[in-house]
Write an enzyme that holds these catalytic residues in place. Sequence first.
Site, mmCIF file in Angstrom:
data_model
loop_
_atom_site.group_PDB
_atom_site.id
_atom_site.type_symbol
_atom_site.label_atom_id
_atom_site.label_comp_id
_atom_site.label_asym_id
_atom_site.label_seq_id
_atom_site.Cartn_x
_atom_site.Cartn_y
_atom_site.Cartn_z
ATOM 1 N N THR B 82 0.809 -1.217 0.000
ATOM 2 C CA THR B 82 0.000 0.000 0.000
ATOM 3 C C THR B 82 0.843 1.268 0.000
ATOM 4 O OG1 THR B 82 -1.797 -1.123 1.126
ATOM 5 C CG2 THR B 82 -1.779 1.255 1.294
ATOM 6 N N THR B 158 1.560 -4.575 4.279
ATOM 7 C CA THR B 158 1.472 -4.812 5.727
ATOM 8 C C THR B 158 1.000 -6.223 6.071
ATOM 9 O OG1 THR B 158 -0.735 -3.848 5.713
ATOM 10 C CG2 THR B 158 1.093 -2.403 6.308
ATOM 11 N N ASP B 159 0.291 -6.900 5.144
ATOM 12 C CA ASP B 159 -0.293 -8.196 5.492
ATOM 13 C C ASP B 159 0.747 -9.180 6.026
ATOM 14 O OD1 ASP B 159 -2.700 -7.224 4.693
ATOM 15 O OD2 ASP B 159 -3.180 -8.915 3.358
ATOM 16 N N LYS B 235 0.730 -8.053 13.080
ATOM 17 C CA LYS B 235 -0.366 -7.199 12.620
ATOM 18 C C LYS B 235 -1.619 -7.634 13.380
ATOM 19 C CE LYS B 235 -2.680 -5.404 8.497
ATOM 20 N NZ LYS B 235 -2.846 -5.461 7.041
#
Lengths: 630, 412
Positions: B82, B158-159, B235
């Site tokens: 992202t 970020t996943d 996360k």
Amino acid sequence: MDSETAGNPSIDYELLGLKAGIEIHQQLNSREKLFCHCQNVLRKFDERSGELFRYLRATESEFGDIDAAAKAEMKQERKFCYYSYDTTCLVENDEEPPAPLNLEALEICCTIARALSMTPINQIHTMRKLVIDGSNTPGFQRTALVALDGILPNGGSIETICLEEEAAQRVEGNTFSLDRLGIPLVEITTSPCMKTPEEVRDIAAFLGMVLRSTGQVRRGLGTIRQDVNISIRDGARVEIKGVQELDLIADVVKREVLRQRNLLEIREQLKGRGASVIEEMFDVSGIFRNSKSTILKRSSSILAVRLPSFAGLVGREIQPGRRLGSEFSDYAKKCGVGGIFHTDELPAYGITEEEIAEMRAFLESNDDECIVIVAADEGKARCAAQQVIARAGWALRGIPEETRKMIDEGSTAYMRPLPGAARMYPETDVAPVTIPTDWFAALPLPELLTAKRERFIREYLLDPALATQLVSSEQAFFFEQMVTEGISPGLAARTLLSTIRELSRAGTDIQHLTEKDIIAVLMAVERGEAAKEAIPAILCMVVSGASVPDALRHCAPSLSRDALISIVQKIVDERKDFIAERGNGALGPLMGVVMAEVRGSVDGKLVSEVLRQEISALLARQKPGKGDKV
Amino acid sequence: MSREFGPGDIVTCTFGQTPRKGTYITSRDGYAVVKLENGYNIGVPFSCISRISRPEPVPAPEIFISQDEALPRLSIVSTGGTIASRIDHRTGAVTSKSDAIDILRAIPRLRSVGHYQVRNLTTILSENMTPSIWQQLARAVYEEIMDEVAGVIVTHGTDTMAYSAAALSFMLETPVPVIFVGAQRSADRPSSDSTMNALCSASAAASNLGEVTVVMHASTNDDTCAIHRGTRVRKMHTSRRDAFRSIGIPPIGNVEYPSLAVRLEPCAVRRGSCEPALNEKLEERCALLTFYPGMPPSAIEAFSGYAGLVLSGTGLGHVSKTLIQPIRNLIGEGTMVMMTSQCLHGRVCDRVYDTGRDLLKTGVIEGEDILPETALVKMMWVLGNAKDAGDAEDLMRSNLKGEYTRRSADGF
């Protein structure tokens, strides 16, 4: 208000080439917000459960430009604070992707579009409209064009209707409250088809009436806002934001025409004088080192902008309370300065004649020149001086296209340049929605309030004034429901328009009154189980938590006709002398006594009937005696 | 019909009563998407539009980015995600198409923190990461370290950022900061967290740190980024800016915004604490399996032939009795099995209940308080680099890169 703004009859607006259009923003009364599942409820600021803060920055559009309006806002690097509530969620916080477009809101929007004879778009696309004044947490407002080409009663056209999310409400400065953010609203944009101030007002009133006719729009202060687009020949298109009161619209138009005429007049004078703007700023900090002006003393940088042959015109009034200098000042304020000084209004504010003379000598400027002074820290002062140079340049050319905001009484101040198409790009997190043509065509058309009023007078035999009041209130739908249930139109209308309003005014929390309860109480009255007079007391008890049957039992215990007769007989008997003295005139005073005794259980009409009977009977019994005396 | 039109074509859209000018954008579910002059996109039947002209495509302007060479030399290795996302205006989708240079251009203030050399490794969304890309990434970062940069910034989706950070923690010995950074909100939006995260990561990369970390928003506010140890970060939220949390330990430092001041905890490994080294081998035949009530023995048996299996058990580290025998068989065949807890917080202890004691007897290794994902990555690395089974078990039980804490602190 001076004669000119109040509408000098000598002004022929059509001759001036007035073109005006309006944009109406109306909040919708859907159950949930447009892109999340929060309810549409407004909160008090002190009910907030959290605060968060963010910075916003301008970004490139899909074609690589930064929007002019967005860029102008960026002159100030601003930190924004937001209040959150237990009725707002991560979507308002810009911490979660939006939910799918609210289809209930879309249906309301389509109903309005159909009522205005518009053509729906086959596949509607939600867009992101850049707004970086802080009123939208993501830095954009989500909006979708739903239908095109409607028809107005003056023969003009409606260009578009859009479904968009409401912005957050400003608490103060850069602090916003998230409760309002995301409430669905429709934006109706007309073509610039209005030629007089009064026509603008009438069209706004018409559109407001159509919106209210749906019964699905939010009501109350701030739930509808009008923006007005205005231009005159040789002038410029100006959009005036946030006119909340219908009555002010015509004045706003008149004052904008006045402003544009005066600015064009100033341009002609400047041309005649051969005026110019020196595109350079001059550091005059040294001259004001010992100034008595607190603003100048506080500022690390004092810059002068030179405007040869502008003298006298910067101080010229262009709208009540507004001068050309005010326009310069508005532009300068975008850089975070408090305002500007200009020589047309000096000496004043602690700046002396000597200082001005010294400054003129230093700049080698003559008295025909207007000098604008900005004072702040260096970055802000340079930014502000640049803004003044830009705006003064416009004075020579004409009128800049602007978005302006309304200030008192219909005058306006500069907000930002008119936004362009560059501020829109697709909202990729929301899928397009298809509007089936047959579904749209089958949407029931709302009965217009004007037609409803006529029908109420005709069908329910309501007094015209009462009918007007009823259809323009939020209660027209409920009123008809009551009548359908069997409540007489007069009782229904009076209860809604006076009884309940009076209770509310007296501090009763009528929010707790359900429509079902109101109907149950009035049906009891219709059945003769309670007196009309007892309605306020019964409703009050219901508000404080009693069930309707309990409230009826307490405020209007059932009383048979025989029981009523014996109560009346007892009262009449106790007051024989009074009745003898007053004759039938005793009826009025005794009504109150009986009503107090029967405590709202019996309708006044019945009480009056029985009382009249008993008084007559008594008088009849007394007559012979009376006759003897005579 | 859509083939007659190309993105950017100027078209007339005859819809409603008035013809309008617009720009053809794309075809969507059979409709022509047209951008009107007021900026709105609308989807209309292709029969409504006709082309006026096809403008010459405007070449993207060459961007020259000036840099201040007196500032620390930093490296940006971009992998996508992202933080590097752009909107594809043809499909309307967000894709990871931009690279390190785009990030430098979009965030001019980065150039006041360091001067940058950039390296574009991949442009993928991080769910598409693989152990072999971890290896490419480790090599790329190692080369940057050998080039004597002051620090390396890895832009990443970020996943799976926590997996990659853990992988590089084990594969690299680094004397300089290696900072993973991403964004939870796409970079096109004015509120994106990409600006603040990127600036804080650059500041951390120039700081006195000397380990692999993740730098992301510490709260929903734009005020602080937390510096998380690569082996202890996870996360913990699908969408919030502050999704990344250190589990079992506090963050090892933070970066204030907008000052960009870096503060390091005493436990943070400092710059220059080791010589650079790359141990890039991984045994990919390893898996992570979350136990659930009623899990059939066949779920364990499916991993027959694997080199290692990390179990994410319940509570103190349990699976049902019915799985004990299949686990015993798996270990008997030579598969290494480690027990972790799906509680994430707290320590595995298989000595309290019978099931746990039975598990220990099968030869399951207790994973202490290691995070399940870190255990998986570590197992791949250990089995790729250990001399033999005994060495592998010793390595799995040792604290190599802060993946274990010695004592469980109060609170979570």
